[in-house]
Design a protein around this motif. Structure first.
Motif, PDB file in Angstrom:
ATOM      1  N   PRO A  24       0.824  -1.211   0.000  1.00  0.00           N
ATOM      2  CA  PRO A  24       0.000   0.000   0.000  1.00  0.00           C
ATOM      3  C   PRO A  24       0.861   1.266   0.000  1.00  0.00           C
ATOM      4  N   ILE A  25       0.352   2.312  -0.619  1.00  0.00           N
ATOM      5  CA  ILE A  25       1.078   3.587  -0.672  1.00  0.00           C
ATOM      6  C   ILE A  25       1.085   4.212   0.716  1.00  0.00           C
ATOM      7  N   GLN A  26       2.278   4.579   1.182  1.00  0.00           N
ATOM      8  CA  GLN A  26       2.402   5.154   2.521  1.00  0.00           C
ATOM      9  C   GLN A  26       2.007   6.624   2.521  1.00  0.00           C
ATOM     10  N   GLY A  27       1.572   7.105   3.699  1.00  0.00           N
ATOM     11  CA  GLY A  27       1.273   8.530   3.858  1.00  0.00           C
ATOM     12  C   GLY A  27       0.047   8.777   4.720  1.00  0.00           C
ATOM     13  N   GLU A  28       0.142   9.809   5.566  1.00  0.00           N
ATOM     14  CA  GLU A  28      -0.967  10.182   6.452  1.00  0.00           C
ATOM     15  C   GLU A  28      -2.026  10.990   5.718  1.00  0.00           C
ATOM     16  N   THR A  29      -1.584  11.796   4.738  1.00  0.00           N
ATOM     17  CA  THR A  29      -2.486  12.730   4.068  1.00  0.00           C
ATOM     18  C   THR A  29      -2.556  12.416   2.576  1.00  0.00           C
ATOM     19  N   GLU A  30      -3.518  13.036   1.902  1.00  0.00           N
ATOM     20  CA  GLU A  30      -3.649  12.833   0.455  1.00  0.00           C
ATOM     21  C   GLU A  30      -2.387  13.293  -0.271  1.00  0.00           C
ATOM     22  N   PHE A  31      -1.842  14.433   0.140  1.00  0.00           N
ATOM     23  CA  PHE A  31      -0.601  14.942  -0.464  1.00  0.00           C
ATOM     24  C   PHE A  31       0.520  13.920  -0.327  1.00  0.00           C
ATOM     25  N   GLN A  32       0.699  13.377   0.876  1.00  0.00           N
ATOM     26  CA  GLN A  32       1.776  12.416   1.113  1.00  0.00           C
ATOM     27  C   GLN A  32       1.597  11.159   0.262  1.00  0.00           C
ATOM     28  N   ARG A  33       0.373  10.661   0.179  1.00  0.00           N
ATOM     29  CA  ARG A  33       0.123   9.458  -0.619  1.00  0.00           C
ATOM     30  C   ARG A  33       0.332   9.729  -2.114  1.00  0.00           C
ATOM     31  N   THR A  34      -0.082  10.921  -2.561  1.00  0.00           N
ATOM     32  CA  THR A  34       0.067  11.277  -3.980  1.00  0.00           C
ATOM     33  C   THR A  34       1.538  11.369  -4.370  1.00  0.00           C
ATOM     34  N   ILE A  35       2.330  12.063  -3.570  1.00  0.00           N
ATOM     35  CA  ILE A  35       3.745  12.241  -3.918  1.00  0.00           C
ATOM     36  C   ILE A  35       4.494  10.905  -3.811  1.00  0.00           C
ATOM     37  N   ASN A  36       4.152  10.082  -2.826  1.00  0.00           N
ATOM     38  CA  ASN A  36       4.786   8.764  -2.710  1.00  0.00           C
ATOM     39  C   ASN A  36       4.445   7.885  -3.910  1.00  0.00           C
ATOM     40  N   SER A  37       3.196   7.976  -4.362  1.00  0.00           N
ATOM     41  CA  SER A  37       2.758   7.206  -5.525  1.00  0.00           C
ATOM     42  C   SER A  37       3.537   7.617  -6.771  1.00  0.00           C
ATOM     43  N   GLU A  38       3.727   8.928  -6.958  1.00  0.00           N
ATOM     44  CA  GLU A  38       4.477   9.435  -8.116  1.00  0.00           C
ATOM     45  C   GLU A  38       5.941   8.990  -8.062  1.00  0.00           C
ATOM     46  N   TYR A  39       6.524   9.038  -6.866  1.00  0.00           N
ATOM     47  CA  TYR A  39       7.944   8.711  -6.735  1.00  0.00           C
ATOM     48  C   TYR A  39       8.195   7.216  -6.849  1.00  0.00           C
ATOM     49  N   LYS A  40       7.175   6.389  -6.607  1.00  0.00           N
ATOM     50  CA  LYS A  40       7.308   4.935  -6.776  1.00  0.00           C
ATOM     51  C   LYS A  40       7.192   4.525  -8.244  1.00  0.00           C
ATOM     52  N   ASP A  41       6.584   5.409  -9.038  1.00  0.00           N
ATOM     53  CA  ASP A  41       6.341   5.132 -10.460  1.00  0.00           C
ATOM     54  C   ASP A  41       7.593   5.488 -11.266  1.00  0.00           C
ATOM     55  N   ALA A  42       8.237   4.477 -11.813  1.00  0.00           N
ATOM     56  CA  ALA A  42       9.504   4.692 -12.534  1.00  0.00           C
ATOM     57  C   ALA A  42       9.367   5.662 -13.698  1.00  0.00           C
ATOM     58  N   SER A  43       8.156   5.775 -14.281  1.00  0.00           N
ATOM     59  CA  SER A  43       7.961   6.673 -15.428  1.00  0.00           C
ATOM     60  C   SER A  43       7.860   8.141 -15.004  1.00  0.00           C
ATOM     61  N   LYS A  44       7.632   8.399 -13.704  1.00  0.00           N
ATOM     62  CA  LYS A  44       7.485   9.776 -13.212  1.00  0.00           C
ATOM     63  C   LYS A  44       8.537  10.156 -12.174  1.00  0.00           C
ATOM     64  N   SER A  45       9.115   9.180 -11.547  1.00  0.00           N
ATOM     65  CA  SER A  45       9.965   9.417 -10.379  1.00  0.00           C
ATOM     66  C   SER A  45      11.259  10.162 -10.707  1.00  0.00           C
ATOM     67  N   PRO A  46      11.652  11.120  -9.834  1.00  0.00           N
ATOM     68  CA  PRO A  46      12.957  11.778 -10.010  1.00  0.00           C
ATOM     69  C   PRO A  46      14.094  10.956  -9.393  1.00  0.00           C
ATOM     70  N   LEU A  47      13.752   9.859  -8.717  1.00  0.00           N
ATOM     71  CA  LEU A  47      14.766   9.071  -8.022  1.00  0.00           C
ATOM     72  C   LEU A  47      15.709   8.360  -8.988  1.00  0.00           C
ATOM     73  N   LYS A  48      16.942   8.190  -8.561  1.00  0.00           N
ATOM     74  CA  LYS A  48      17.891   7.378  -9.325  1.00  0.00           C
ATOM     75  C   LYS A  48      17.445   5.917  -9.245  1.00  0.00           C
ATOM     76  N   ALA A  49      17.808   5.131 -10.249  1.00  0.00           N
ATOM     77  CA  ALA A  49      17.374   3.731 -10.323  1.00  0.00           C
ATOM     78  C   ALA A  49      17.723   2.956  -9.058  1.00  0.00           C
ATOM     79  N   LYS A  50      18.898   3.192  -8.507  1.00  0.00           N
ATOM     80  CA  LYS A  50      19.320   2.437  -7.307  1.00  0.00           C
ATOM     81  C   LYS A  50      18.474   2.826  -6.089  1.00  0.00           C
ATOM     82  N   ASP A  51      18.041   4.096  -6.019  1.00  0.00           N
ATOM     83  CA  ASP A  51      17.196   4.530  -4.900  1.00  0.00           C
ATOM     84  C   ASP A  51      15.757   4.054  -5.088  1.00  0.00           C
ATOM     85  N   LEU A  52      15.322   3.996  -6.327  1.00  0.00           N
ATOM     86  CA  LEU A  52      13.954   3.570  -6.630  1.00  0.00           C
ATOM     87  C   LEU A  52      13.735   2.110  -6.231  1.00  0.00           C
ATOM     88  N   LYS A  53      14.775   1.295  -6.352  1.00  0.00           N
ATOM     89  CA  LYS A  53      14.664  -0.127  -6.021  1.00  0.00           C
ATOM     90  C   LYS A  53      14.269  -0.352  -4.572  1.00  0.00           C
TER      91      LYS A  53
END
Length: 202
Positions: A24-53
């Motif tokens: 499940p997507i983590q987060g207390e608020t809608e904002f937190q869940r939305t940003i976590n969802s985006e960052y988990k998505d490899a097509s949208k995430s700004p994270l480096k591949a090693k951090d995304l894993k």
């Protein structure tokens, strides 16, 4: 009857394993869940591949209502577009759209809010406002380069600023991005313990 029971058991264990696979997507608020969802998505995430894993969710300050404030907006219609530096050689054209004045925990504060020349030309961003700020958590609890808040042009002369939605520039996660540098005049002389915390890279 035994076969039916076994089939039910197999079906239940299959459903349970699928549920466990889909974290499940983590987060207390809608904002937190939305940003976590985006960052988990490899097509949208700004994270480096090693951090995304290994990414499970960003660190946030606990939601605090005292950081949701109503600000007075003083328009500055005569300001010209000027160059705002970024973390790379790229330059952006922004102008001060107005000055926001507000109180947090009894302290009088103000910030410039900006309009971006390029984004104004796009239909979905024509009313977009950019609020970058620095505060006393930078470099320790939060990203050293400051944080951003996305806003929209209000109908009247007041607007709600929710510092719980403050997020890090993409370059906090990956130096391939070019991020506007927060102007020094947008420093708040206090700790804003709200929004996204510093990212601990692997």
């Amino acid at each position: 009857m035994k076969i039916q029971t076994i089939l039910y058991a197999l079906l239940f264990s299959s459903i349970l394993s699928c549920a466990q696979d889909k974290t499940p997507i983590q987060g207390e608020t809608e904002f937190q869940r939305t940003i976590n969802s985006e960052y988990k998505d490899a097509s949208k995430s700004p994270l480096k591949a090693k951090d995304l894993k290994t990414f499970k969710g960003l660190d946030f300050f606990k939601f605090d209502e005292s950081y949701v404030v109503t600000a007075t907006l003083e328009l500055t219609p005569d300001t010209k577009f000027s160059t705002m530096k970024t973390t790379t050689t790229r330059l952006t054209q922004k102008r001060v759209f107005g000055i926001l004045t507000f109180k947090i925990k009894g302290k009088d504060l103000k910030l410039n809010v900006y309009q971006d020349k390029a984004l104004m030309q796009k239909e979905e961003y024509k009313d977009y406002l950019f609020l970058p700020f620095l505060d006393d958590t930078n470099g320790e609890q939060s990203y050293g380069g400051g944080r951003y808040i996305d806003l929209r042009i209000p109908e009247g002369n007041t607007m709600v600023i929710d510092f719980n939605t403050a997020y890090n520039p993409y370059c906090a996660y990956n130096d391939k991005f070019s991020c506007p540098i927060v102007p020094r005049e947008n420093y708040l002389d206090m700790a804003i313990e709200a929004g996204v915390k510093a990212f601990h890279k692997h």
